[in-house]
Write a protein that holds these residues in place. Sequence first.
Motif, mmCIF file in Angstrom:
data_model
loop_
_atom_site.group_PDB
_atom_site.id
_atom_site.type_symbol
_atom_site.label_atom_id
_atom_site.label_comp_id
_atom_site.label_asym_id
_atom_site.label_seq_id
_atom_site.Cartn_x
_atom_site.Cartn_y
_atom_site.Cartn_z
ATOM 1 N N THR A 198 -41.944 47.037 11.561
ATOM 2 C CA THR A 198 -42.929 47.980 11.045
ATOM 3 C C THR A 198 -43.138 47.751 9.556
ATOM 4 O OG1 THR A 198 -43.567 50.324 10.952
ATOM 5 C CG2 THR A 198 -41.237 49.823 10.627
ATOM 6 N N SER A 199 -44.387 47.685 9.153
ATOM 7 C CA SER A 199 -44.741 47.430 7.758
ATOM 8 C C SER A 199 -45.187 48.717 7.090
ATOM 9 C CB SER A 199 -45.860 46.387 7.679
ATOM 10 O OG SER A 199 -45.440 45.153 8.225
ATOM 11 N N PHE A 200 -44.553 49.040 5.990
ATOM 12 C CA PHE A 200 -44.867 50.190 5.128
ATOM 13 C C PHE A 200 -44.446 51.536 5.713
ATOM 14 C CE2 PHE A 200 -47.954 46.860 4.095
ATOM 15 C CZ PHE A 200 -47.630 46.645 2.773
ATOM 16 N N GLY A 201 -44.184 51.646 7.014
ATOM 17 C CA GLY A 201 -43.628 52.867 7.577
ATOM 18 C C GLY A 201 -44.611 53.686 8.391
ATOM 19 N N GLY A 257 -33.623 46.723 7.031
ATOM 20 C CA GLY A 257 -34.751 46.293 6.222
ATOM 21 C C GLY A 257 -35.086 47.271 5.116
ATOM 22 N N ALA A 258 -36.378 47.457 4.875
ATOM 23 C CA ALA A 258 -36.861 48.274 3.751
ATOM 24 C C ALA A 258 -36.308 49.686 3.803
ATOM 25 C CB ALA A 258 -38.385 48.310 3.760
ATOM 26 N N SER A 259 -36.276 50.327 2.655
ATOM 27 C CA SER A 259 -35.769 51.703 2.553
ATOM 28 C C SER A 259 -36.835 52.686 3.035
ATOM 29 C CB SER A 259 -35.369 52.014 1.111
ATOM 30 O OG SER A 259 -34.316 51.179 0.699
ATOM 31 N N MET A 260 -36.906 52.846 4.343
ATOM 32 C CA MET A 260 -37.794 53.826 4.960
ATOM 33 C C MET A 260 -36.939 54.971 5.478
ATOM 34 S SD MET A 260 -40.419 51.445 7.143
ATOM 35 C CE MET A 260 -41.263 50.049 6.383
ATOM 36 N N PRO A 261 -37.157 56.198 5.021
ATOM 37 C CA PRO A 261 -36.330 57.314 5.485
ATOM 38 C C PRO A 261 -36.354 57.426 7.006
ATOM 39 C CG PRO A 261 -37.691 57.965 3.629
ATOM 40 C CD PRO A 261 -38.165 56.604 4.031
ATOM 41 N N LEU A 262 -35.161 57.452 7.606
ATOM 42 C CA LEU A 262 -35.010 57.563 9.062
ATOM 43 C C LEU A 262 -34.571 58.965 9.423
ATOM 44 C CD1 LEU A 262 -34.618 56.460 11.995
ATOM 45 C CD2 LEU A 262 -32.298 55.781 11.275
ATOM 46 N N LEU A 310 -39.762 57.108 11.166
ATOM 47 C CA LEU A 310 -39.591 56.356 9.928
ATOM 48 C C LEU A 310 -40.621 56.827 8.919
ATOM 49 C CD1 LEU A 310 -38.996 52.672 11.114
ATOM 50 C CD2 LEU A 310 -37.358 54.191 10.011
ATOM 51 N N GLY A 311 -40.154 57.216 7.729
ATOM 52 C CA GLY A 311 -41.062 57.580 6.654
ATOM 53 C C GLY A 311 -41.659 56.332 6.021
ATOM 54 N N TYR A 312 -42.254 56.503 4.855
ATOM 55 C CA TYR A 312 -42.912 55.376 4.188
ATOM 56 C C TYR A 312 -41.960 54.714 3.190
ATOM 57 C CZ TYR A 312 -47.074 56.867 6.568
ATOM 58 O OH TYR A 312 -47.977 57.174 7.567
ATOM 59 N N ALA A 313 -42.117 53.399 3.063
ATOM 60 C CA ALA A 313 -41.162 52.575 2.326
ATOM 61 C C ALA A 313 -41.046 52.993 0.868
ATOM 62 C CB ALA A 313 -41.577 51.112 2.420
ATOM 63 N N GLU A 314 -39.802 53.146 0.431
ATOM 64 C CA GLU A 314 -39.507 53.454 -0.972
ATOM 65 C C GLU A 314 -39.126 52.192 -1.745
ATOM 66 O OE1 GLU A 314 -36.407 56.243 -0.379
ATOM 67 O OE2 GLU A 314 -37.747 57.874 0.236
ATOM 68 N N ALA A 315 -38.563 51.209 -1.052
ATOM 69 C CA ALA A 315 -38.250 49.899 -1.624
ATOM 70 C C ALA A 315 -38.368 48.879 -0.504
ATOM 71 C CB ALA A 315 -36.842 49.882 -2.217
ATOM 72 N N GLY A 316 -39.025 47.754 -0.773
ATOM 73 C CA GLY A 316 -39.347 46.825 0.305
ATOM 74 C C GLY A 316 -40.537 47.322 1.090
ATOM 75 N N CYS A 317 -40.919 46.592 2.134
ATOM 76 C CA CYS A 317 -42.046 47.065 2.955
ATOM 77 C C CYS A 317 -41.943 46.712 4.424
ATOM 78 C CB CYS A 317 -43.375 46.575 2.387
ATOM 79 S SG CYS A 317 -43.592 44.792 2.373
ATOM 80 N N ARG A 318 -40.892 45.989 4.874
ATOM 81 C CA ARG A 318 -40.744 45.668 6.305
ATOM 82 C C ARG A 318 -39.406 46.185 6.813
ATOM 83 N NH1 ARG A 318 -45.971 43.293 6.398
ATOM 84 N NH2 ARG A 318 -46.060 41.981 4.538
ATOM 85 N N ASP A 345 -36.001 32.434 1.095
ATOM 86 C CA ASP A 345 -36.658 33.240 0.072
ATOM 87 C C ASP A 345 -37.979 33.841 0.542
ATOM 88 O OD1 ASP A 345 -34.536 32.555 -1.492
ATOM 89 O OD2 ASP A 345 -35.625 31.150 -2.764
ATOM 90 N N THR A 346 -38.563 33.318 1.617
ATOM 91 C CA THR A 346 -39.794 33.933 2.104
ATOM 92 C C THR A 346 -39.525 35.349 2.599
ATOM 93 O OG1 THR A 346 -39.506 32.931 4.301
ATOM 94 C CG2 THR A 346 -40.886 31.748 2.702
ATOM 95 N N ALA A 347 -38.291 35.628 3.037
ATOM 96 C CA ALA A 347 -37.946 36.998 3.440
ATOM 97 C C ALA A 347 -38.056 37.948 2.268
ATOM 98 C CB ALA A 347 -36.533 37.033 4.028
ATOM 99 N N ALA A 348 -37.551 37.531 1.102
ATOM 100 C CA ALA A 348 -37.651 38.373 -0.092
ATOM 101 C C ALA A 348 -39.104 38.557 -0.514
ATOM 102 C CB ALA A 348 -36.836 37.758 -1.232
ATOM 103 N N LEU A 349 -39.898 37.496 -0.394
ATOM 104 C CA LEU A 349 -41.315 37.602 -0.726
ATOM 105 C C LEU A 349 -42.010 38.608 0.190
ATOM 106 C CD1 LEU A 349 -43.883 36.620 -2.192
ATOM 107 C CD2 LEU A 349 -44.058 34.810 -0.449
ATOM 108 N N ALA A 350 -41.704 38.552 1.495
ATOM 109 C CA ALA A 350 -42.358 39.434 2.460
ATOM 110 C C ALA A 350 -41.972 40.898 2.288
ATOM 111 C CB ALA A 350 -42.052 38.981 3.883
ATOM 112 N N GLN A 351 -40.909 41.174 1.516
ATOM 113 C CA GLN A 351 -40.539 42.556 1.224
ATOM 114 C C GLN A 351 -41.219 43.078 -0.041
ATOM 115 O OE1 GLN A 351 -39.126 44.637 3.062
ATOM 116 N NE2 GLN A 351 -37.682 43.664 4.451
#
Length: 315
Positions: A56-59, A75-80, A103-111, A268-274
């Motif tokens: 899930t992208s952005f939450g 993954g990303a910091s999405m409130p669960l 899942l809430g919306y991403a606070e850090a990262g996006c995936r 490093d593409t994983a870090a880019l995608a976040q």
Amino acid sequence: MSLVVRQPGLLSLLQDRGRFGQHGIGLTTGGPLDTEAFALCQRLLGNAPDSTLIETSFGGLELEARVATFVCVTGASMPLTINGRTQALWTVHRIEPGDRISLGYAEAGCRSYLGVADGFDIPPQFGSTATVLREKLGGLRGEKLAPGDVLPCAATSGRPLLQLPPAWRPHYQNQVTLRVIPGYQQAHFSRLEQRRFFSHRFTVSDACDRMGYRLEGPAIRCDIEGILSEGICHGAIQIPADGQPIVLLNDRQTIGGYPKIGAVLSLDTAALAQLQPGGSVYFAAISPHDAHNALHLAQARLSCVPMPERPHEYQ
């Protein structure tokens, strides 16, 4: 026996490790943008490495359980939350029929990656369940999840409620340095252009998706405007006529005709995608030898990650 999608969020896709060996017929790879978070979710749940889960992208994802099973979100910091109560990420949780997982919306990262015990039971297409929207292939109907979608999964019991220690969890930031293996077309970029590329900051533009991340920064010039179309690897850095780099990702086209200054190391593409739009990107050149060493060290580290059980919570 399933999870039902109540709210799909901005972009939620079913993914396994990807569709390999099909470039010859024009099908791209797909699969998780953040392979580390994907792999850790599978390990925490005790799943096979190629099990199907949700990226899930952005939450904004909300599911309702119709089965007793276990879930984990990495993954990303999405409130669960489960039934409105906040729960920990990077941790296995037991759920019962009727439970609501949000899942809430991403606070850090996006995936983020939401998995269930033994994975979702989705028929593969061309050897994979990975959803690629451009090709209308994989997942359910080759599309993103929609309200009312039913995700079959088995009833499961007797799993340990494992968690990943905080010290081993990735920290998603708004700035990354990407290691680049130079390609054979590097010779078409002057020493000045190469120095400009490796010494300046670029920012993630709004034109970023699973196909690739378009960056904004100083224009990088090449002494050729195009090449005969050729196969494109994961992480390839295309330089189109406007000089703004594009880092190609999982859903990239299989061939292309823009010159490429090199390819980003797959780690490093994983870090880019976040990174979200506006994030900062720097590039650093490495040799193929150093790239191989980095991959082996990352695999060794992943195999040693401790996953203790939460005390007194074995179900």
